[in-house]
Design a protein around this motif. Structure first.
Motif, PDB file in Angstrom:
ATOM      1  N   UNK B 221     -60.639  27.250  31.457  1.00  0.00           N
ATOM      2  CA  UNK B 221     -60.838  27.421  32.896  1.00  0.00           C
ATOM      3  C   UNK B 221     -62.306  27.603  33.238  1.00  0.00           C
ATOM      4  N   UNK B 222     -63.018  28.309  32.376  1.00  0.00           N
ATOM      5  CA  UNK B 222     -64.466  28.475  32.615  1.00  0.00           C
ATOM      6  C   UNK B 222     -65.155  27.121  32.580  1.00  0.00           C
ATOM      7  N   UNK B 223     -64.792  26.322  31.592  1.00  0.00           N
ATOM      8  CA  UNK B 223     -65.379  24.985  31.501  1.00  0.00           C
ATOM      9  C   UNK B 223     -65.021  24.176  32.754  1.00  0.00           C
ATOM     10  N   UNK B 297     -59.469   7.230  22.908  1.00  0.00           N
ATOM     11  CA  UNK B 297     -60.632   7.956  23.413  1.00  0.00           C
ATOM     12  C   UNK B 297     -61.873   7.081  23.390  1.00  0.00           C
ATOM     13  N   UNK B 298     -62.839   7.420  24.250  1.00  0.00           N
ATOM     14  CA  UNK B 298     -64.155   6.771  24.203  1.00  0.00           C
ATOM     15  C   UNK B 298     -65.079   7.538  23.264  1.00  0.00           C
ATOM     16  N   UNK B 299     -64.980   8.869  23.316  1.00  0.00           N
ATOM     17  CA  UNK B 299     -65.809   9.715  22.458  1.00  0.00           C
ATOM     18  C   UNK B 299     -64.901  10.694  21.725  1.00  0.00           C
ATOM     19  N   UNK B 300     -65.159  10.867  20.443  1.00  0.00           N
ATOM     20  CA  UNK B 300     -64.340  11.778  19.665  1.00  0.00           C
ATOM     21  C   UNK B 300     -65.212  12.777  18.920  1.00  0.00           C
ATOM     22  N   UNK B 301     -64.657  13.983  18.747  1.00  0.00           N
ATOM     23  CA  UNK B 301     -65.373  15.003  17.985  1.00  0.00           C
ATOM     24  C   UNK B 301     -64.363  15.690  17.079  1.00  0.00           C
ATOM     25  N   UNK B 302     -64.618  15.608  15.772  1.00  0.00           N
ATOM     26  CA  UNK B 302     -63.733  16.280  14.817  1.00  0.00           C
ATOM     27  C   UNK B 302     -64.302  17.669  14.573  1.00  0.00           C
ATOM     28  N   UNK B 303     -63.646  18.671  15.142  1.00  0.00           N
ATOM     29  CA  UNK B 303     -64.136  20.046  15.017  1.00  0.00           C
ATOM     30  C   UNK B 303     -63.068  21.006  15.503  1.00  0.00           C
ATOM     31  N   UNK B 304     -63.306  22.282  15.292  1.00  0.00           N
ATOM     32  CA  UNK B 304     -62.425  23.325  15.793  1.00  0.00           C
ATOM     33  C   UNK B 304     -62.607  23.416  17.316  1.00  0.00           C
ATOM     34  N   UNK B 305     -61.521  23.163  18.041  1.00  0.00           N
ATOM     35  CA  UNK B 305     -61.615  23.078  19.501  1.00  0.00           C
ATOM     36  C   UNK B 305     -62.023  24.411  20.122  1.00  0.00           C
ATOM     37  N   UNK B 306     -61.535  25.503  19.570  1.00  0.00           N
ATOM     38  CA  UNK B 306     -61.842  26.820  20.145  1.00  0.00           C
ATOM     39  C   UNK B 306     -63.335  27.107  20.017  1.00  0.00           C
ATOM     40  N   UNK B 307     -63.850  26.816  18.840  1.00  0.00           N
ATOM     41  CA  UNK B 307     -65.277  27.043  18.589  1.00  0.00           C
ATOM     42  C   UNK B 307     -66.128  26.159  19.518  1.00  0.00           C
ATOM     43  N   UNK B 308     -65.771  24.892  19.595  1.00  0.00           N
ATOM     44  CA  UNK B 308     -66.529  23.961  20.440  1.00  0.00           C
ATOM     45  C   UNK B 308     -66.486  24.409  21.896  1.00  0.00           C
ATOM     46  N   UNK B 309     -65.307  24.802  22.337  1.00  0.00           N
ATOM     47  CA  UNK B 309     -65.138  25.248  23.716  1.00  0.00           C
ATOM     48  C   UNK B 309     -66.044  26.443  24.006  1.00  0.00           C
ATOM     49  N   UNK B 310     -66.068  27.390  23.094  1.00  0.00           N
ATOM     50  CA  UNK B 310     -66.911  28.577  23.268  1.00  0.00           C
ATOM     51  C   UNK B 310     -68.381  28.199  23.377  1.00  0.00           C
ATOM     52  N   UNK B 311     -68.842  27.361  22.456  1.00  0.00           N
ATOM     53  CA  UNK B 311     -70.248  26.951  22.460  1.00  0.00           C
ATOM     54  C   UNK B 311     -70.572  26.136  23.721  1.00  0.00           C
ATOM     55  N   UNK B 312     -69.634  25.300  24.107  1.00  0.00           N
ATOM     56  CA  UNK B 312     -69.855  24.433  25.255  1.00  0.00           C
ATOM     57  C   UNK B 312     -69.991  25.249  26.539  1.00  0.00           C
ATOM     58  N   UNK B 313     -69.099  26.218  26.706  1.00  0.00           N
ATOM     59  CA  UNK B 313     -69.149  27.056  27.898  1.00  0.00           C
ATOM     60  C   UNK B 313     -70.484  27.806  27.938  1.00  0.00           C
ATOM     61  N   UNK B 314     -70.912  28.296  26.769  1.00  0.00           N
ATOM     62  CA  UNK B 314     -72.195  28.997  26.718  1.00  0.00           C
ATOM     63  C   UNK B 314     -73.327  28.032  27.069  1.00  0.00           C
ATOM     64  N   UNK B 315     -73.277  26.838  26.485  1.00  0.00           N
ATOM     65  CA  UNK B 315     -74.315  25.829  26.712  1.00  0.00           C
ATOM     66  C   UNK B 315     -74.403  25.443  28.189  1.00  0.00           C
ATOM     67  N   UNK B 316     -73.244  25.361  28.850  1.00  0.00           N
ATOM     68  CA  UNK B 316     -73.228  24.941  30.255  1.00  0.00           C
ATOM     69  C   UNK B 316     -73.354  26.125  31.208  1.00  0.00           C
ATOM     70  N   UNK B 317     -73.494  27.312  30.641  1.00  0.00           N
ATOM     71  CA  UNK B 317     -73.698  28.492  31.484  1.00  0.00           C
ATOM     72  C   UNK B 317     -72.483  28.852  32.308  1.00  0.00           C
ATOM     73  N   UNK B 318     -71.256  28.722  31.715  1.00  0.00           N
ATOM     74  CA  UNK B 318     -70.039  28.964  32.485  1.00  0.00           C
ATOM     75  C   UNK B 318     -69.706  30.417  32.659  1.00  0.00           C
TER      76      UNK B 318
END
Ligand SMILES: Cc1cc2nc3c(=O)[nH]c(=O)nc-3n(C[C@H](O)[C@H](O)[C@H](O)COP(=O)(O)OP(=O)(O)OC[C@H]3O[C@@H](n4cnc5c(N)ncnc54)[C@H](O)[C@@H]3O)c2cc1C
Ligand SMILES: Nc1ncnc2c1ncn2[C@@H]1O[C@H](COP(=O)(O)O)[C@@H](O)[C@H]1O
Lengths: 257, 318
Positions: B221-223, B297-318
């Motif tokens: 939701x933050x994202x 998909x057009x873009x794919x990322x093989x990674x832990x979704x929870x971790x990526x989500x956390x980093x992404x929200x931080x990166x985007x200042x959510x």
């Protein structure tokens, strides 16, 4: 209480679909009873269990429609009616709705349940159109339903929320996911249903002719959906990956920063 | 000039995007774009629609508050008789689709649901394109006769027009017969209040069982807030009770076609993909490199979704 359920047999969700070069469809021969129709059947059976009465399943069309009715019998409905008429082969949703409405009128139920949408043509037309032809109140996309046999109280889904709808019977409602989890019929019941005699009626017996179900919408051609190019994988260490991901999201979202 | 009539759906002055897109398409087909706006006090919505329309008909009545088709069907039928449009366009929301289906039966008018393209054939008769069988094929449909044709239009399909000189706003008789109202409608808690509705969102961020826990949806939701997106969910998530069924994307849930669809920990089962394959850019995050979703998909990322989500929200200042 007397309930009618409108059911339709449709290609299995996993059936392979090919568009031929002449713009016609080649659909693998695998069929299921409408996803939302089974939910409607389940709801009807639960109301019968609570209030007594009968449940009748009705399908319009020949061929595979028999299987929808056999499924309904296996789940536990009391009677089934199949509208089978050559004129229905070409009919569109409006024609089917006119035929079903005429049939429902002869059955005189207190409530009609249909699926929100059939997952083949995906029109979501037949339920509301039958209600309109019957001149009955209508509630679409129902996720909760109560009735005492005289009035009803339903919760329907709308875009981004829900509404409570109250009224008196008769009523036509369409079922969506969340209303009831369809039971899986027992093997014995399936076997018995496979041998049951299915009552059929033609249009003339309902006072209709071919013109009454003549299609108004015609598919001119089919084409395959656009294909997506191969996926591009985001590489690098996790920080670099998140950086790339953020850039993709921001550019595709049209947002800045 | 031939006319198109767009039946506008609006909640609290917010006009459904698909209505503006429908008006834009009507104009680009060379039709006069007329809008019908209803509500208890529809003036704000009418003003929002006017820059996209040649004429805005405004019908005010208490009984229009909840979009009850018992009063809308006679109103639209009356306006259709008066204005004789060749094409009637309704947004393909749950309410819009029910309204259109009942109108089709009432008027005996040919109807195509959830169209994604509309054109005119050489004789000026409308034609429409609509996905069928879960998007596995696109059907081009033609309409019989010479009376009005009815379509519901999917959001994000026809393109957003640029606003122009506002069209005339004219009030019209609401044609309400209170005796025709057979049900009592009350709005319930608006689950997604304040957020863009899933069906018309330009961006959808979805979560699947790979998020592992209902609480992870707070990150999603933050994202969503950061991107101005709506939140979606897989059926597994709905069945687990993490999210209400109104969030479900897929064949038995909502069909969405945003310009950006981002999925975290969703496997990409065919039933899910059927509800979103019409989207623009599709981005998939899944820890399994063989997850079926990567094929769509057009873009794919093989990674832990929870971790990526956390980093992404931080990166985007959510
Ligand atoms: C008739 C019918 C209708 C259906 N309708 C729908 C529908 O409308 N919508 C719908 O969504 N489904 C629908 N389904 C269900 C569908 O088939 C799938 O079961 C469902 O979509 C699976 O949800 P999921 O991907 O969240 O869960 P799972 O299948 O459990 O997949 C979870 C995914 O997350 C990944 N994962 C796990 N942990 C992580 C992690 N830490 N980080 C990243 N990734 C991780 C896994 O690799 C896996 O790919 C329907 C099924 C049927 C039979
Ligand atoms: N041929 C049919 N026979 C019986 N019921 C039908 C038929 N077609 C549609 N229905 C009912 O109407 C619902 C919506 O169908 P549709 O308008 O085709 O999306 C289905 O879920 C069924 O309940």
């Amino acid at each position: 209480m007397k309930i009618c359920v409108l059911v339709k047999q449709v290609p299995d969700h996993e059936a392979l679909v090919k568009v031929r070069s002449d713009g016609t469809l080649d659909i693998e021969d695998r069929w299921v009873t409408g996803f939302f129709d089974e939910i409607a059947l389940e709801q009807a059976l639960r109301l019968r269990e609570a209030l007594g009465g009968t449940v009748t399943a009705v399908a319009a069309g020949g061929g595979k429609q028999t299987d929808a009715l056999r499924r309904a019998l296996a789940m536990g409905v009391d009677t089934v009616v199949q509208l089978d008429d050559p004129a229905l082969i070409l009919a569109d949703g409006l024609g089917v709705a006119r035929a079903l409405a005429a049939c429902v009128r002869t059955l005189a139920p207190d409530m009609v349940l249909a699926g929100r949408v059939a997952l083949d043509d995906e029109m979501g037309l037949v339920g509301p159109a039958v209600a309109e032809h019957l001149g009955w109140p209508y509630v679409g996309a129902v996720v909760a339903l109560e009735t005492d046999g005289a009035g009803f109280s339903a919760v329907r889904q709308i875009e981004g929320g829900k509404q409570a709808v109250k009224g008196r019977l008769p009523v036509l409602l369409t079922a969506t996911k969340g209303l009831a989890e369809p039971r899986v019929p027992k093997v014995m019941a399936v076997m018995k249903a496979s041998r049951a005699r299915i009552e059929t009626r033609d249009l003339a017996s309902l006072g209709l002719d071919a013109a009454a179900v003549a299609p108004l919408v015609r598919v001119l051609s089919y084409r395959p959906p656009p294909t997506r190019p191969a996926v591009k994988m985001i590489t690098g260490d996790l920080d670099a990956q998140v950086e790339t991901l953020a850039a993709i999201l921001l550019s595709a979202s049209g947002g800045g920063s | 000039m031939s006319r198109a009539l767009v039946v506008v759906e609006n909640t609290g002055g917010n006009v459904r995007r698909a209505c503006l897109e429908a008006l834009g398409r009507a104009r680009s087909l060379g039709l006069t774009a007329e809008a019908l706006v209803t509500g208890t006090d529809p003036l704000a919505a009418a003003a929002a629609v006017a820059p996209y329309a040649d004429l805005v008909l405004c019908a005010a009545h208490e009984l229009f508050a909840h979009g009850d088709a018992d009063v809308l069907v006679p109103l639209v039928a009356g306006v259709v008789t008066e204005r004789s449009p060749v094409l009637i366009l309704v947004p393909a929301t749950l309410t819009g689709r029910d309204l259109a289906a009942r109108l089709a039966a009432r008027l005996g008018a040919p109807y195509a649901a959830e169209v994604t393209d509309i054109s005119l054939d050489p004789s000026g008769r409308p034609r429409a394109v609509r996905p069928v069988l879960g998007g596995k094929a696109l059907a081009t449909v033609g309409f019989a006769g010479d009376g009005p044709c009815l379509v519901t239009v999917r959001a994000n399909a026809l393109g957003m027009p640029a606003p122009g000189q506002p069209g005339e706003i004219r009030s019209t008789d609401p044609r309400v017969d209170p005796g025709a109202v057979r049900t009592r409608v009350t709005p319930l808690d608006e689950a997604g209040a304040g957020r863009v509705p899933l069906g018309e969102a330009g961006i959808v961020v979805s979560g699947g069982r790979g998020l592992q826990d209902a609480s992870r949806f707070e990150l999603l939701e933050k994202l969503a807030d950061r991107l101005g997106a709506a939140v979606g969910a897989s059926r597994a998530v709905v069945d687990a009770g993490w999210k209400d069924v109104s969030f479900q994307v897929g064949k038995s849930g909502n069909t969405v076609a945003p310009r950006l669809y981002v999925a975290f920990g969703v496997s990409g089962a065919v039933h899910h993909v059927m509800g979103m394959d019409g989207s623009g850019t599709v981005v998939v995050v899944n820890k399994d490199p063989d997850a079926p979703f990567f094929k769509h998909a057009d873009h794919g990322l093989v990674a832990d979704a929870v971790q990526v989500l956390g980093l992404l929200v931080r990166r985007l200042g959510g």
